[in-house]
Design an enzyme around this catalytic site. Structure first.
Site, PDB file in Angstrom:
ATOM      1  N   SER A 147       0.858  -1.181   0.000  1.00 58.85           N
ATOM      2  CA  SER A 147       0.000   0.000   0.000  1.00 58.85           C
ATOM      3  C   SER A 147       0.894   1.232   0.000  1.00 58.85           C
ATOM      4  CB  SER A 147      -0.884  -0.004   1.258  1.00 58.85           C
ATOM      5  OG  SER A 147      -1.480   1.254   1.487  1.00 58.85           O
ATOM      6  N   TYR A 160      -3.026  -0.302  10.102  1.00 62.63           N
ATOM      7  CA  TYR A 160      -2.870  -0.633   8.689  1.00 62.63           C
ATOM      8  C   TYR A 160      -1.488  -0.232   8.177  1.00 62.63           C
ATOM      9  CZ  TYR A 160      -4.139  -0.855   3.705  1.00 62.63           C
ATOM     10  OH  TYR A 160      -4.196  -1.142   2.351  1.00 62.63           O
TER      11      TYR A 160
END
Length: 261
Positions: A147, A160
């Protein structure tokens, strides 16, 4: 040696975790178009059935299995079943993941651990399960879905970002540890992608939509199709000397400081 067939992955077996929908489904569809046999898992039968229907509608013959990526025994059993029913996994796409948008001081340790467990421990568990057979077969490809939060921080995504930053380093370590066995492990880092989950944020007047378009040199959101080519590259022999790399498909966000006000 590079040839016109370097992107051909016909006959290769690709496991996409959490591949019932979204980015995982799009990547699997791209791999299928270049010849790969698709197998996928998800957390329950309802999602697996949803995925099987979507693949069928797309003209893809896929096999779906119920398995929890955080359960090591379930994953070991899943890999054995795939090897018995389909064959040895040549390509692993570690896609399964979750995000919880909670300010750090309001987030419970249990919520933090759950995100780490799925987004970081899961890829470790699945990679660990497929690597021995890849070694015996003479090589393989592992693609970890990273990501932009592998590089950047942002409000409310502490778990995250920690998981995806860890996944970046796990990617590099798998490359370091198993590169000598002709196993290439790379990361694919999507930018902001048009998915059903982001639809409410993409209305023309939404502040977040304006923010993303303003921060992206391409001046648009990415589409699932934008991920297909990079995934095929990382899954094919065209990337045989690419290892431990994180390929960001973000329209240039990470390279851009933004327009002057």
């Amino acid at each position: 040696m590079f040839s016109e067939n370097s992107f051909n992955i016909t006959g290769k077996i690709a496991l996409i975790t959490g591949g019932s929908y979204g980015i995982g489904f799009s990547i699997a569809s791209g791999l299928a178009k270049y010849g790969a046999t698709i197998v996928f898992n998800d957390i329950n039968q309802e999602l697996v059935d949803k995925g099987l229907a979507a693949y069928k509608a797309d003209g893809i013959e896929a096999r779906g299995y119920v398995a929890d990526v955080t359960n090591e025994q379930q994953i070991q059993d899943l890999v054995k079943t795939i090897e018995a029913e389909v064959g040895v996994i040549d390509i692993l796409v570690n896609n399964a993941g979750i995000i919880k948008r909670i300010p750090m001081t309001e987030m419970s340790a249990a919520d933090f651990r759950q995100v780490i467990d799925i987004d970081l421990n899961g890829p470790f568990i699945v990679a660990k399960a497929v690597i021995p057979s890849m070694i015996k077969k003479g090589g393989g490809k592992i693609i970890n879905i990273c990501s932009m939060m592998s590089e950047l921080g942002r409000e409310t995504v502490s778990a995250y970002a920690a998981a995806k930053g860890g996944l970046k380093m796990l990617t590099r370590n798998i490359a370091s540890e198993y590169g000598e066995f002709n196993i290439q492990c790379n990361g694919l880092g999507p930018g902001y992608i048009e998915t059903p989950q982001t639809a409410p944020l993409r209305t023309p007047d939404h502040p977040f939509n304006k923010f993303i378009i303003g921060k992206t040199p391409a001046a648009r959101w990415g589409t699932p199709d934008d991920l297909m080519g990079p995934a095929v590259f990382l899954a094919s022999s065209a990337s045989d000397f690419v290892n431990g790399h994180i390929l960001y498909v973000d329209g240039g966000i990470l390279a851009y400081i933004g327009k002057q006000p």
